[in-house]
Design a protein around this motif. Sequence first.
Motif, PDB file in Angstrom:
ATOM      1  N   ILE A 208       0.952  -1.129  -0.021  1.00  0.00           N
ATOM      2  CA  ILE A 208       0.066  -0.065  -0.003  1.00  0.00           C
ATOM      3  C   ILE A 208       1.166   1.159   0.019  1.00  0.00           C
ATOM      4  CG2 ILE A 208      -1.762   1.197   1.376  1.00  0.00           C
ATOM      5  CD1 ILE A 208      -2.493  -1.669   2.779  1.00  0.00           C
ATOM      6  N   GLY A 209       0.501   2.001  -0.980  1.00  0.00           N
ATOM      7  CA  GLY A 209       1.243   3.423  -1.134  1.00  0.00           C
ATOM      8  C   GLY A 209       0.593   4.448  -0.357  1.00  0.00           C
ATOM      9  N   LEU A 210       1.083   5.063   0.586  1.00  0.00           N
ATOM     10  CA  LEU A 210       0.416   6.337   1.267  1.00  0.00           C
ATOM     11  C   LEU A 210       1.115   7.563   1.307  1.00  0.00           C
ATOM     12  CD1 LEU A 210      -2.175   6.383   3.177  1.00  0.00           C
ATOM     13  CD2 LEU A 210      -0.603   6.005   5.033  1.00  0.00           C
ATOM     14  N   THR A 211       0.535   8.682   0.740  1.00  0.00           N
ATOM     15  CA  THR A 211       1.011   9.877   0.531  1.00  0.00           C
ATOM     16  C   THR A 211       0.119  10.950   1.079  1.00  0.00           C
ATOM     17  OG1 THR A 211      -0.073   9.885  -1.632  1.00  0.00           O
ATOM     18  CG2 THR A 211       2.302   9.344  -1.636  1.00  0.00           C
ATOM     19  N   ASP A 212      -1.056  10.627   1.554  1.00  0.00           N
ATOM     20  CA  ASP A 212      -1.979  11.550   2.322  1.00  0.00           C
ATOM     21  C   ASP A 212      -1.440  11.965   3.431  1.00  0.00           C
ATOM     22  OD1 ASP A 212      -4.105  12.501   3.938  1.00  0.00           O
ATOM     23  OD2 ASP A 212      -5.188  12.236   2.225  1.00  0.00           O
ATOM     24  N   PRO A 213      -0.817  13.201   3.810  1.00  0.00           N
ATOM     25  CA  PRO A 213      -0.358  13.826   5.065  1.00  0.00           C
ATOM     26  C   PRO A 213      -1.360  13.381   6.209  1.00  0.00           C
ATOM     27  CG  PRO A 213      -0.076  15.523   3.312  1.00  0.00           C
ATOM     28  CD  PRO A 213      -0.787  14.347   2.933  1.00  0.00           C
ATOM     29  N   ALA A 214      -2.454  13.675   5.975  1.00  0.00           N
ATOM     30  CA  ALA A 214      -3.505  13.558   7.459  1.00  0.00           C
ATOM     31  C   ALA A 214      -3.566  12.145   7.704  1.00  0.00           C
ATOM     32  CB  ALA A 214      -4.874  13.917   6.792  1.00  0.00           C
ATOM     33  N   LEU A 215      -3.799  10.903   6.618  1.00  0.00           N
ATOM     34  CA  LEU A 215      -3.545   9.634   7.016  1.00  0.00           C
ATOM     35  C   LEU A 215      -2.111   9.169   7.364  1.00  0.00           C
ATOM     36  CD1 LEU A 215      -5.346   8.279   3.910  1.00  0.00           C
ATOM     37  CD2 LEU A 215      -6.344   8.302   6.188  1.00  0.00           C
ATOM     38  N   LYS A 216      -1.150   9.838   7.151  1.00  0.00           N
ATOM     39  CA  LYS A 216      -0.056   9.432   7.420  1.00  0.00           C
ATOM     40  C   LYS A 216       0.313   9.845   9.072  1.00  0.00           C
ATOM     41  CE  LYS A 216       2.958  10.956   4.416  1.00  0.00           C
ATOM     42  NZ  LYS A 216       4.051  11.331   3.747  1.00  0.00           N
TER      43      LYS A 216
ATOM     44  N   ILE B 138       6.660   7.698  10.347  1.00  0.00           N
ATOM     45  CA  ILE B 138       5.873   7.259   9.270  1.00  0.00           C
ATOM     46  C   ILE B 138       5.320   8.613   8.746  1.00  0.00           C
ATOM     47  CG2 ILE B 138       3.363   6.713   9.389  1.00  0.00           C
ATOM     48  CD1 ILE B 138       4.121   4.245  11.025  1.00  0.00           C
ATOM     49  N   GLU B 139       5.047   9.670   9.420  1.00  0.00           N
ATOM     50  CA  GLU B 139       4.614  11.008   9.021  1.00  0.00           C
ATOM     51  C   GLU B 139       5.677  11.707   8.178  1.00  0.00           C
ATOM     52  OE1 GLU B 139       2.331  15.023  10.614  1.00  0.00           O
ATOM     53  OE2 GLU B 139       3.081  13.406  11.869  1.00  0.00           O
ATOM     54  N   GLU B 140       6.777  11.471   8.405  1.00  0.00           N
ATOM     55  CA  GLU B 140       8.060  12.467   7.948  1.00  0.00           C
ATOM     56  C   GLU B 140       8.552  11.695   6.668  1.00  0.00           C
ATOM     57  OE1 GLU B 140      10.336  12.799  11.572  1.00  0.00           O
ATOM     58  OE2 GLU B 140       8.918  13.702  12.483  1.00  0.00           O
ATOM     59  N   ASN B 141       7.917  11.569   5.510  1.00  0.00           N
ATOM     60  CA  ASN B 141       8.661  10.817   4.362  1.00  0.00           C
ATOM     61  C   ASN B 141       7.578  11.411   3.170  1.00  0.00           C
ATOM     62  OD1 ASN B 141       6.445   8.875   3.708  1.00  0.00           O
ATOM     63  ND2 ASN B 141       6.965   8.515   5.919  1.00  0.00           N
ATOM     64  N   GLY B 142       8.008  11.381   2.111  1.00  0.00           N
ATOM     65  CA  GLY B 142       7.360  11.756   0.988  1.00  0.00           C
ATOM     66  C   GLY B 142       6.419  10.385   0.510  1.00  0.00           C
ATOM     67  N   HIS B 143       6.638   9.530   0.559  1.00  0.00           N
ATOM     68  CA  HIS B 143       5.876   8.185   0.102  1.00  0.00           C
ATOM     69  C   HIS B 143       6.157   7.046   1.242  1.00  0.00           C
ATOM     70  CE1 HIS B 143       3.681   6.431  -3.225  1.00  0.00           C
ATOM     71  NE2 HIS B 143       4.056   5.327  -2.604  1.00  0.00           N
ATOM     72  N   LEU B 144       5.041   6.747   1.700  1.00  0.00           N
ATOM     73  CA  LEU B 144       5.030   5.681   2.788  1.00  0.00           C
ATOM     74  C   LEU B 144       4.723   4.245   2.042  1.00  0.00           C
ATOM     75  CD1 LEU B 144       5.589   4.575   5.704  1.00  0.00           C
ATOM     76  CD2 LEU B 144       3.026   5.177   6.281  1.00  0.00           C
TER      77      LEU B 144
ATOM     78  N   GLU C 272      -2.279  10.308  11.226  1.00  0.00           N
ATOM     79  CA  GLU C 272      -2.959   9.728  11.778  1.00  0.00           C
ATOM     80  C   GLU C 272      -2.500   8.113  12.242  1.00  0.00           C
ATOM     81  OE1 GLU C 272      -7.696   7.471  11.831  1.00  0.00           O
ATOM     82  OE2 GLU C 272      -6.955   9.012  10.431  1.00  0.00           O
ATOM     83  N   LEU C 273      -1.746   7.750  11.222  1.00  0.00           N
ATOM     84  CA  LEU C 273      -1.149   6.163  11.439  1.00  0.00           C
ATOM     85  C   LEU C 273       0.053   6.469  12.334  1.00  0.00           C
ATOM     86  CD1 LEU C 273      -0.875   3.361  10.824  1.00  0.00           C
ATOM     87  CD2 LEU C 273       0.190   4.112   8.715  1.00  0.00           C
ATOM     88  N   SER C 274       0.655   7.697  12.132  1.00  0.00           N
ATOM     89  CA  SER C 274       1.812   7.928  13.142  1.00  0.00           C
ATOM     90  C   SER C 274       1.561   7.994  14.686  1.00  0.00           C
ATOM     91  CB  SER C 274       2.680   9.101  12.530  1.00  0.00           C
ATOM     92  OG  SER C 274       3.493   9.615  13.481  1.00  0.00           O
ATOM     93  N   GLU C 275       0.243   8.607  14.790  1.00  0.00           N
ATOM     94  CA  GLU C 275      -0.196   8.854  16.054  1.00  0.00           C
ATOM     95  C   GLU C 275      -0.870   7.461  16.730  1.00  0.00           C
ATOM     96  OE1 GLU C 275      -3.260  11.840  15.861  1.00  0.00           O
ATOM     97  OE2 GLU C 275      -1.817  13.277  15.485  1.00  0.00           O
ATOM     98  N   ILE C 276      -1.256   6.609  15.981  1.00  0.00           N
ATOM     99  CA  ILE C 276      -1.770   5.281  16.248  1.00  0.00           C
ATOM    100  C   ILE C 276      -0.751   4.386  16.882  1.00  0.00           C
ATOM    101  CG2 ILE C 276      -3.018   3.096  15.658  1.00  0.00           C
ATOM    102  CD1 ILE C 276      -4.787   5.228  14.008  1.00  0.00           C
ATOM    103  N   THR C 277       0.192   4.402  15.935  1.00  0.00           N
ATOM    104  CA  THR C 277       1.544   3.491  16.065  1.00  0.00           C
ATOM    105  C   THR C 277       2.523   4.214  16.985  1.00  0.00           C
ATOM    106  OG1 THR C 277       2.732   4.305  14.013  1.00  0.00           O
ATOM    107  CG2 THR C 277       0.935   2.370  13.680  1.00  0.00           C
ATOM    108  N   LYS C 278       2.437   5.495  17.144  1.00  0.00           N
ATOM    109  CA  LYS C 278       3.458   6.023  18.069  1.00  0.00           C
ATOM    110  C   LYS C 278       5.018   6.061  17.311  1.00  0.00           C
ATOM    111  CE  LYS C 278       0.937   5.960  22.419  1.00  0.00           C
ATOM    112  NZ  LYS C 278      -0.290   6.294  21.590  1.00  0.00           N
TER     113      LYS C 278
END
Length: 131
Positions: free
Chosen positions: A53-61, A73-79, A63-69
């Motif tokens: 799964i490729g994730l680029t949406d900053p809001a989703l990244k 996860i949030e600090e990249n151009g393409h997850l 949220e995922l960063s907060e959930i996983t601590k």
Amino acid sequence: MNKTFNEVLAAIMSHRSIRKFKNEKLTPSQIEIIVRAAQMASSSSFMQAYSIIGLTDPALKRELSEITKTPYIEENGHLFIFCADLKRLTVMGTEQEKQDMRMMLESSVFYQSLSPTQRLPLRTPYWLQNL
């Protein structure tokens, strides 16, 4: 040992993970190369039992960063998220390939689900019940 073997071992032993990424978008060509390289990596019986799964949406990244601590996860151009995905194996391929996959998966489930003390198989996963 030959020189090439030693170089391979040296590369493996000196590997380190750095989780500090640039927040830059990847080009479609870069994404394709990364995904193709991942698809060429070895997997058990070459089943490639995962989805990417490729994730680029900053809001989703975020949220995922907060959930996983996990801040990186949030600090990249393409997850890229690699998920175990055995279900995909049950819907792809010819009937013979599906049967072969079912046999491999049942065998794998059987051996992984045996209780070390009881040696009894656990419930068959839902994705194998309707093949």
